[in-house]
Design an enzyme around this catalytic site. Structure first.
Site, PDB file in Angstrom:
ATOM      1  N   LYS A  71       0.859  -1.196   0.000  1.00 19.31           N
ATOM      2  CA  LYS A  71       0.000   0.000   0.000  1.00 19.31           C
ATOM      3  C   LYS A  71       0.879   1.223   0.000  1.00 19.31           C
ATOM      4  O   LYS A  71       1.866   1.283   0.739  1.00 19.31           O
ATOM      5  CB  LYS A  71      -0.858  -0.019   1.280  1.00 19.31           C
ATOM      6  CG  LYS A  71      -1.849   1.110   1.351  1.00 19.31           C
ATOM      7  CD  LYS A  71      -3.098   0.804   0.550  1.00 19.31           C
ATOM      8  CE  LYS A  71      -3.979   2.027   0.344  1.00 19.31           C
ATOM      9  NZ  LYS A  71      -3.530   2.902  -0.767  1.00 19.31           N
ATOM     10  N   LYS A  95       4.921   2.109   8.318  1.00 19.36           N
ATOM     11  CA  LYS A  95       3.736   2.902   8.662  1.00 19.36           C
ATOM     12  C   LYS A  95       2.525   1.990   8.877  1.00 19.36           C
ATOM     13  O   LYS A  95       1.813   2.096   9.872  1.00 19.36           O
ATOM     14  CB  LYS A  95       3.455   3.874   7.500  1.00 19.36           C
ATOM     15  CG  LYS A  95       2.652   5.079   7.873  1.00 19.36           C
ATOM     16  CD  LYS A  95       2.424   5.982   6.659  1.00 19.36           C
ATOM     17  CE  LYS A  95       3.645   6.757   6.241  1.00 19.36           C
ATOM     18  NZ  LYS A  95       3.321   7.850   5.275  1.00 19.36           N
ATOM     19  N   LYS A 107       5.233   2.101  -3.029  1.00 17.16           N
ATOM     20  CA  LYS A 107       5.205   3.520  -3.422  1.00 17.16           C
ATOM     21  C   LYS A 107       5.575   3.612  -4.888  1.00 17.16           C
ATOM     22  O   LYS A 107       6.273   2.752  -5.418  1.00 17.16           O
ATOM     23  CB  LYS A 107       6.210   4.318  -2.580  1.00 17.16           C
ATOM     24  CG  LYS A 107       6.116   5.817  -2.697  1.00 17.16           C
ATOM     25  CD  LYS A 107       4.872   6.420  -2.051  1.00 17.16           C
ATOM     26  CE  LYS A 107       5.097   6.910  -0.678  1.00 17.16           C
ATOM     27  NZ  LYS A 107       4.077   7.524   0.051  1.00 17.16           N
ATOM     28  N   THR A 191      -4.873  12.665   7.061  1.00 15.38           N
ATOM     29  CA  THR A 191      -3.457  12.748   7.417  1.00 15.38           C
ATOM     30  C   THR A 191      -3.188  13.910   8.368  1.00 15.38           C
ATOM     31  O   THR A 191      -2.546  13.751   9.411  1.00 15.38           O
ATOM     32  CB  THR A 191      -2.587  12.876   6.141  1.00 15.38           C
ATOM     33  OG1 THR A 191      -2.999  11.876   5.216  1.00 15.38           O
ATOM     34  CG2 THR A 191      -1.114  12.695   6.465  1.00 15.38           C
ATOM     35  N   ASN A 222      -2.345  19.456   1.093  1.00 16.37           N
ATOM     36  CA  ASN A 222      -3.432  18.822   1.847  1.00 16.37           C
ATOM     37  C   ASN A 222      -3.042  18.527   3.296  1.00 16.37           C
ATOM     38  O   ASN A 222      -3.796  18.831   4.225  1.00 16.37           O
ATOM     39  CB  ASN A 222      -3.841  17.530   1.120  1.00 16.37           C
ATOM     40  CG  ASN A 222      -4.736  16.663   1.966  1.00 16.37           C
ATOM     41  OD1 ASN A 222      -4.250  15.866   2.773  1.00 16.37           O
ATOM     42  ND2 ASN A 222      -6.036  16.827   1.821  1.00 16.37           N
ATOM     43  N   SER A 366      -7.130   5.123   4.141  1.00 12.83           N
ATOM     44  CA  SER A 366      -7.152   4.400   2.860  1.00 12.83           C
ATOM     45  C   SER A 366      -7.548   2.952   3.082  1.00 12.83           C
ATOM     46  O   SER A 366      -8.279   2.355   2.291  1.00 12.83           O
ATOM     47  CB  SER A 366      -5.762   4.432   2.208  1.00 12.83           C
ATOM     48  OG  SER A 366      -5.583   5.613   1.477  1.00 12.83           O
TER      49      SER A 366
HETATM   50  N1  GLU Z   1       0.811   8.889   0.366  1.00 13.61           N
HETATM   51  C1  GLU Z   1       0.309   8.734   1.692  1.00 13.61           C
HETATM   52  C2  GLU Z   1       1.404   8.297   2.646  1.00 13.61           C
HETATM   53  O1  GLU Z   1       2.569   8.507   2.409  1.00 13.61           O
HETATM   54  C3  GLU Z   1      -0.916   7.842   1.744  1.00 13.61           C
HETATM   55  C4  GLU Z   1      -0.734   6.457   1.267  1.00 13.61           C
HETATM   56  C5  GLU Z   1      -2.023   5.670   1.107  1.00 13.61           C
HETATM   57  O2  GLU Z   1      -3.081   6.183   1.421  1.00 13.61           O
HETATM   58  O3  GLU Z   1      -1.916   4.541   0.659  1.00 13.61           O
HETATM   59  O4  GLU Z   1       1.141   7.801   3.706  1.00 13.61           O
END
Ligand code: GLU
Length: 432
Positions: A71, A95, A107, A191, A222, A366
């Site tokens: 994810k 995370k 990513k 976030t 955001n 998410s």
């Molecule tokens: N890009 C965000 C992060 O770095 C969200 C990632 C997601 O929702 O999968 O946590």
């Protein structure tokens, strides 16, 4: 996309090595976890509006999926590199693990400047990327989301391309889609709100009343916006906000010692999240102008610093500019503090809220979005935010307990929890 001397992936590995040492991980496990398991690089031909064809480079890194499908977000940035993407995918693994959600880390990124692409060009780029990585994503494989430079519309174009190719509806393939099109209520705020929920817990532990605190924020995207809004809602005062202006190619810092009206300032953002100098002056703020390395936001006499933009922003070079009043750093961005600065922060007694804990509410929401998509039944905003707040506060408390018990820096404590969980999954699967 780090223009500095720091390599993002080396930073992530340095942090990991330190935690692996604390944990006494064996060599096979270390070798597996300090690199992504799969990296994809693609070339994406895009028909431009003027009839020419431009070829873009894209990446997707799957760091680890022992705990569940990978994810993580997708970045659009003109200086994106594979090493940035690798580092960010690794942080996603930690995370998801620290929040204890059943997902791994991934990513992606495309080397492009979305601010100079037309809407049509952006759509064709999104669709072209999915055509290249179609086989590598999916609700049970790897689930993209937005990140720096991308938004809900990009996600929906990508999902539409995925569903067109697959001939079915798979809304759990991509998250942070528009509400009403498979998106979750609360995802936009998630976030930033999470940054403040964890900060509020830290303040409580230290016996500090949030309404008596001030903060300086780097960023106006955001994460920065909802971080600022939640902080002010809980009674804090934001006295400085700095942001990169995409057209002027300058950093503007908006200052008001009596507190910035966040909604007003954010309402004059352009579509790329930049705030004009003239608008800031019109609203009565002192506006300081600087280049991309501008540290004005860092030099403020505040209690809390919240870097909510990009990586490598607080380094040993600019650390001496931080005022003695600063007692907390909340990392809304990914990797804003370089590893060689952690020791300085620790020695100064500043309380660190590390990125992969502090900004984890985005990915946690998410995950809730995926759950809702899979059920095809959507929760109210209150329900989402209530679950999210509890998840963030519980994760904070777990990390703080380990930090206290083992006398560890908060970042190291978060790593201890996250790596332990991932290593356990790897072992149970029999990979190591
Ligand atoms: N890009 C965000 C992060 O770095 C969200 C990632 C997601 O929702 O999968 O946590």
């Amino acid at each position: 996309m780090s223009e500095s001397k720091y390599n993002q992936f080396e930073n992530a590995q340095t942090q990991f090595d330190k935690a692996a040492e604390i944990l006494g991980l064996d060599d096979g496990m270390k070798e597996l976890l300090r690199e992504p398991m799969r990296i994809t690089q693609v070339r994406i031909p895009v028909k431009m509006d003027d009839g020419s064809t431009k070829v873009f480079t894209g990446f997707r890194s799957r760091h680890n999926d022992a705990r569940g499908p990978a994810k993580g977000g997708l970045r659009f940035h003109h200086e994106e590199t594979i090493d940035d993407v690798k580092a960010l995918s690794m942080w996603m693994t930690w995370k998801c693990a620290v929040l204890n959600i059943p997902l791994g880390g991934g990513k992606g990124g495309i080397v492009c400047d979305p601010t100079i692409l037309s809407k049509g060009e952006q759509e064709r780029l999104c669709r072209g990327f999915i055509r290249q990585i179609y086989n590598q994503i999916g609700p049970n494989i790897d689930v993209p989301a937005p990140d720096y430079g991308t938004n809900a519309q990009h996600m929906l174009w990508m999902l539409d391309e995925y569903e067109t190719i697959s001939g079915g509806k798979y809304p759990g393939t991509i998250t942070a889609k528009p509400v009403g099109m498979g998106g979750s209520l609360g995802r936009t705020e998630a976030t930033g709100y999470g940054v403040i929920w964890t900060l509020a817990e830290a303040l409580k532990i230290k016996g500090i009343d949030i309404t008596k605190t001030t903060a300086s924020i780097q960023g106006s995207g955001n994460v920065a916006e909802y971080t600022a809004k939640k902080y002010v809602e809980l009674g804090g005062k934001v006295t400085a906000i700095s942001c990169w202006h995409n057209e002027d190619k300058k950093v503007y810092t908006f200052i008001n010692k009596n507190g910035i009206d966040i909604s007003k300032l954010m309402s004059v953002k352009n579509s790329f999240g930049s705030i004009d100098k003239a608008e800031g002056i019109k609203l009565g703020y002192e506006v300081f102008e600087g280049d991309s390395k501008c540290t004005k936001w860092l030099e403020q006499e505040v209690d809390v610093l919240m870097p909510c933009a990009l990586q490598n922003q607080i380094t040993p070079d600019n650390f001496p500019l931080i005022k003695d009043s600063v007692k907390f750093i909340a990392e809304g961005a990914n990797g804003p503090v370089t590893p060689d600065c952690d020791e300085l922060i620790k020695n100064k007694g500043i309380f660190m809220l590390p990125d992969f804990l502090c900004n984890a509410a985005g990915v946690t929401c998410s995950y809730y979005e995926q759950v809702q998509c899979n059920m095809n039944y959507f929760w109210t905003k209150e329900e989402v935010l209530e679950k999210l707040e509890k998840a963030m506060k519980d994760a904070f408390k777990a990390v703080y307990e380990v930090a206290k018990e083992k006398n560890l820096y908060m970042r190291d404590a978060a790593y201890v929890i996250a790596i332990n969980r991932v290593a356990e999954a790897v072992k149970l699967r029999g990979w190591v």
